[in-house]
Design a protein around this motif. Structure first.
Motif, short mmCIF file in Angstrom:
data_model
loop_
_atom_site.label_atom_id
_atom_site.label_comp_id
_atom_site.label_asym_id
_atom_site.label_seq_id
_atom_site.Cartn_x
_atom_site.Cartn_y
_atom_site.Cartn_z
N UNK A 284 9.86 10.50 -4.80
CA UNK A 284 8.87 9.42 -4.84
C UNK A 284 9.53 8.07 -4.57
N UNK A 285 10.70 7.85 -5.14
CA UNK A 285 11.41 6.58 -4.96
C UNK A 285 11.75 6.35 -3.49
N UNK A 286 12.28 7.38 -2.83
CA UNK A 286 12.64 7.24 -1.42
C UNK A 286 11.41 7.04 -0.54
N UNK A 287 10.34 7.75 -0.83
CA UNK A 287 9.12 7.62 -0.04
C UNK A 287 8.50 6.24 -0.20
N UNK A 288 8.53 5.69 -1.43
CA UNK A 288 7.99 4.34 -1.64
C UNK A 288 8.76 3.33 -0.80
N UNK A 289 10.06 3.54 -0.65
CA UNK A 289 10.85 2.66 0.21
C UNK A 289 10.44 2.76 1.67
N UNK A 290 10.13 3.99 2.12
CA UNK A 290 9.68 4.18 3.49
C UNK A 290 8.34 3.49 3.73
N UNK A 291 7.46 3.54 2.74
CA UNK A 291 6.14 2.92 2.89
C UNK A 291 6.27 1.40 3.03
N UNK A 292 7.14 0.79 2.19
CA UNK A 292 7.31 -0.66 2.27
C UNK A 292 7.98 -1.07 3.57
N UNK A 293 8.91 -0.28 4.06
CA UNK A 293 9.56 -0.60 5.33
C UNK A 293 8.59 -0.47 6.50
N UNK A 294 7.69 0.50 6.40
CA UNK A 294 6.68 0.65 7.45
C UNK A 294 5.74 -0.56 7.48
N UNK A 295 5.37 -1.05 6.29
CA UNK A 295 4.52 -2.24 6.21
C UNK A 295 5.26 -3.46 6.75
N UNK A 296 6.55 -3.53 6.47
CA UNK A 296 7.35 -4.64 6.98
C UNK A 296 7.43 -4.61 8.50
#
Length: 260
Positions: free
Chosen positions: A6-18
């Motif tokens: 979950x931690x790694x995926x949340x990072x991917x989501x924020x980077x995608x938004x960025x």
């Protein structure tokens, strides 16, 4: 293990938004008066992990193991209102604001009648003789004779302005731009078409206006390209972490407890 996923995926989501924010900035690097956005990212609250496996004299005692991060999340999208460079043009209906402030435009399309605010001063005169922006919204001004806030009617006249936004048509004082400012730019919200909505505008603010000039976007394309590459690398790294965790989970499911 699941929490680390979950931690790694949340990072991917924020980077995608960025990436989306950076892409929008780059797409508008040549848009008149455009202000770039920055994505603010913050972490979720850490979880304190404890157990009671420590036993002393037959009594279980709480033992602190440490903190566990639950990843990152999107905090807000903040607009950078730094002024772009001002370039001269040959058009009498091009205007730029030097310093703080916004032009006021009115959208009346039969569905809504709403005032918006913009730094984009690329105006022209429509078929009815009114000063409008590129999307046909009416530029608002204060009538020099009545003092009323109204649409600026230019007709076939020649338009001139001074540094204070006072408008003359064929040499006669006629209007002043309905410029506004805001004490807190954080209240401004982008609504598309290079327009903003805002709370508590300060009407008739002392705004410096330049004719035959346009404010360029404040986007630095080189910096945005570097940010995009950095964001993509971070996304790829987190993607590899997710793949590694997935493989480890697969091994745990298939191999652990297998009789050999």
């Amino acid at each position: 293990m699941i929490r680390s996923l979950y931690t790694a995926v949340s990072g991917m989501i924020t980077q995608e938004a960025k990436q989306d924010v950076i892409t929008n900035n780059m797409a508008n690097s040549n848009t008149v008066g455009f202000k770039g956005d920055n994505l603010a990212i913050k972490k979720f609250d850490d979880v304190l992990i404890q157990n009671k496996s420590k036993i002393n004299n037959g009594i279980n005692y709480t033992q602190t193991i440490g903190n566990l991060s639950l990843g990152s999340r999107i905090d807000e999208t903040a607009t950078d209102f730094t002024q772009g460079s001002i370039q001269n043009t040959d058009s009498d209906t091009d205007f730029a604001i030097d310093g703080r402030g916004f032009f006021t435009v009115n959208r009346d399309n039969g569905v809504e009648n709403q005032n918006y605010y913009t730094r984009d001063g690329h105006f022209h005169v429509n078929m009815q003789g009114y000063l409008v922006n590129d999307t046909g919204d009416y530029v608002m001004g204060r009538n020099s004779n009545t003092g009323n806030q109204e649409r600026i009617l230019v007709g076939n006249g020649k338009i001139t302005t001074d540094a204070y936004g006072n408008i003359g048509i064929d040499g006669r004082p006629s209007y002043s731009f309905g410029t506004v400012d805001f004490n807190n730019y954080n209240t401004l919200k982008k609504v598309g078409d290079n327009l903003y909505q805002g709370e508590n505008p300060i009407n008739n603010a002392n705004v410096s206006v330049k004719q035959k000039s346009l404010e360029q976007s404040n986007i630095n394309a080189t910096n945005e390209m570097v940010n995009m590459m950095s964001t993509m690398r971070t996304f790829e790294t987190q993607q590899k972490v997710v793949q590694s965790i997935d493989e480890t989970l697969g091994q745990a499911v298939n191999d652990v407890g297998t009789v050999r």
